[in-house]
Scaffold this motif. Structure first.
Motif, short mmCIF file in Angstrom:
data_model
loop_
_atom_site.label_atom_id
_atom_site.label_comp_id
_atom_site.label_asym_id
_atom_site.label_seq_id
_atom_site.Cartn_x
_atom_site.Cartn_y
_atom_site.Cartn_z
N ASN A 90 15.28 20.58 29.96
CA ASN A 90 16.47 20.12 30.40
C ASN A 90 16.98 18.70 29.89
N LEU A 91 16.13 18.28 28.83
CA LEU A 91 16.43 17.08 28.23
C LEU A 91 16.70 17.38 26.92
N SER A 92 17.70 16.53 26.43
CA SER A 92 18.34 16.76 24.91
C SER A 92 17.30 16.46 24.07
N VAL A 93 17.65 16.75 22.75
CA VAL A 93 16.65 16.60 21.84
C VAL A 93 16.34 15.00 21.61
N LEU A 94 17.28 14.32 21.59
CA LEU A 94 17.16 12.73 21.68
C LEU A 94 16.31 12.30 22.70
N GLU A 95 16.62 12.53 23.85
CA GLU A 95 16.06 12.07 25.01
C GLU A 95 14.55 12.73 25.02
N TYR A 116 16.21 8.71 15.74
CA TYR A 116 17.41 9.27 14.79
C TYR A 116 16.57 9.45 13.44
N GLU A 117 15.72 8.64 13.00
CA GLU A 117 15.19 8.76 11.80
C GLU A 117 14.24 10.15 11.79
N ILE A 118 13.52 10.29 12.80
CA ILE A 118 12.73 11.73 12.73
C ILE A 118 13.59 12.76 12.79
N ALA A 119 14.62 12.61 13.60
CA ALA A 119 15.42 13.78 13.75
C ALA A 119 16.00 14.26 12.42
N GLN A 120 16.38 13.25 11.77
CA GLN A 120 16.90 13.41 10.38
C GLN A 120 15.73 14.10 9.44
N LEU A 124 17.07 17.83 12.69
CA LEU A 124 17.61 17.84 13.99
C LEU A 124 18.54 16.92 14.35
N GLU A 125 19.44 16.41 13.33
CA GLU A 125 20.34 15.28 13.68
C GLU A 125 21.60 15.95 13.95
#
Lengths: 241, 249
Positions: A90-95, A116-120, A124-125
């Motif tokens: 139930n948490l967002s990707v960022l959370e 943000y860096e790893i999502a990119q 996953l950004e």
């Protein structure tokens, strides 16, 4: 330099010997593939090395810290991507990313920047504000591995990271894993031989709790007189060609 | 710090589920309205005071906190079976971080739930004064019994089984044996003896006494709840630690 030194590592559950007298050295920055049929002892080995379970006897040094006497120090510098996709639904990707970064001691500003860096890096950004449970299987798996990497581990355990992924998602994950080679010491377990051929520097084969062979793919095929890694694996696992 | 991050995650995880939100904040209010309507229909000559707001409000505050067992148990069990907990077990988090991280959100939710329930009970005639705060604190304290129960079963059962034990079974047992829905004194006998042995009736009494402001008989009720809470929390911590060390519970 050695990243992992395993000395006579053994795990018994009652009369069942899951891992039997394992000895192995893995170099820093190496991607080591640990292969074996189901029940060979791969996951038990990874669980001992990541301090999830205590060995019955023997020890392992991870970057000079013992899994027996100093597990807390090891936990600070290692991370794992478990077999199952282990995300907070139930948490967002960022959370999810910020949570793990925070647990490993990063302040909120650094955690946010690293998220943000790893999502990119993992593509996953565009999904950052989406709840993890609403991601596709492939994206959840990417998130799971990104969560393992956001703590900037020196040693990473990848337990069947591409299990259940489609071909495209697997290839994309391979590219992400390849980009870590030389920087992070990785132990990878998998049942896919093409994955091993694409990613690993060396291979260890486990059968019935014992390490039956260790070497590069060329060394293993030469040792068994086979032309393919899969054939070498079958022979070294006690199977028949 | 780690504990607070984990607690924050847990409260988000629970409150983002609309079913949880209904059961934690809405359900006690629905019961409050329904049982108040029933109370208004009971003739004075029946001399049944159990649904009078001064008795009903503390009972529902306690009954609402029973759901903390379900929330804590389901969350822990899902974390365990989805391997999310396994990931966290490899992190530098300690057993204390985990136990407090699961417990703290439940206390916060109980405080919010009890506050809303008692304030809405004010609209049905309950006196809102300083004792209301004592009653909220007492509800938070007695809710630890249910949080511990949830953590214990969440450590050993899968989420479906936790739903059965901490949801259907515990809410029914706590509901019937606490005197919230049936007049224990009127029934008496063995039934009353059982309610006296178990902690549910004493939880309601502790909250009711706090709400009344007459604290002279509080300790005997609170003591029973504390003993049960200490026992269940100790068991929960032992089982959780065994899981954390990779042993079979």
């Amino acid at each position: 330099m050695n990243a992992i030194i395993i000395k006579e590592l053994t795990k018994k559950y009652g009369s069942v010997v899951a891992v039997n007298n394992l000895n192995l050295i893995i170099e820093q920055g190496e991607l080591f593939a640990l292969l074996g049929v189901n029940g060979a002892g791969k996951t038990t080995t990874i669980k001992m090395l990541s301090c999830l379970i205590k060995p019955t006897s023997g020890d392992a040094l991870l970057l000079d810290d013992s899994i027996i006497s100093n597990p807390h120090a090891i936990k600070e510098k290692t991370n794992i991507s478990p077999q199952e996709t282990a995300v907070a639904a139930n948490l967002s990707v960022l959370e999810n990313l910020e949570l793990i970064a925070g647990i490993y001691g990063q302040d909120s500003k650094t955690a946010n920047k690293n998220a943000y860096e790893i999502a990119q890096k993992f593509g996953l950004e565009s999904e950052l504000n989406k709840k993890a449970k609403n991601l596709s299987g492939g994206m959840q798996r990417r998130l799971s591995i990104a969560m393992a990497l956001i703590s900037e581990p020196q040693i990473l355990f990848l337990d069947e990271p591409t299990l259940g992924l489609d071909v495209l998602a697997r290839r994309e994950l391979w590219a992400s894993i390849k980009s870590l080679k030389g920087k992070v010491t990785i132990i990878l377990t998998t049942h896919y031989m093409d994955e091993v051929e694409n990613l690993s520097d060396r291979v260890g084969i486990m059968a019935k709790g014992q390490l039956t062979a260790v070497g590069t793919m060329t060394e293993l095929t030469t040792q068994t007189g086979t032309s393919k890694l899969e054939d070498a694996f079958v022979m070294l696992s006690g199977g028949v060609l | 710090m780690r504990m607070l991050l984990f607690a924050k995650r847990n409260i988000k995880e629970i409150l983002r589920d609309p079913v949880n939100l209904f059961f934690s904040l809405g359900f006690p209010l629905v019961l409050l309205a329904l049982l108040s309507i029933i109370n208004s229909a009971i003739p004075p000559e029946a001399k049944n005071t159990m649904f009078q707001i001064k008795n009903l409000a503390p009972g529902l505050a306690m009954f609402g906190s029973v759901f903390m067992a379900l929330f804590a148990g389901m969350l822990l069990s899902k974390d365990r079976t989805s391997s999310f907990l396994m990931r966290l077990f490899t992190s530098p988090m300690t057993a204390t971080d985990f136990i407090l991280g699961y417990t703290l959100p439940m206390i916060v939710m109980t405080i919010a739930q009890a506050t809303i329930t008692l304030l809405v009970a004010g609209a049905f005639g309950l006196d809102i004064n300083i004792n209301t705060i004592f009653a909220i604190i007492m509800t938070a304290l007695t809710s630890l019994l249910f949080v511990g129960t949830g953590l214990f079963f969440g450590s050993i059962l899968n989420d479906k089984a936790v739903g059965g034990v901490c949801g259907a079974l515990l809410t029914n047992i706590a509901g019937w044996l606490s005197g919230v829905f049936i007049p224990i004194d009127l029934i008496g006998g063995a039934f009353k003896s059982i309610t006296n042995i178990l902690p549910f009736y004493h939880s309601v009494e502790a909250i009711r006494i706090s709400l009344s402001g007459n604290f002279s008989r509080l300790f005997s009720h609170l003591l029973v709840v504390i003993v049960y809470t200490v026992v269940i929390f100790t068991l929960a911590i032992i089982v959780f630690n065994r899981k954390m060390n990779g042993e079979k519970a």
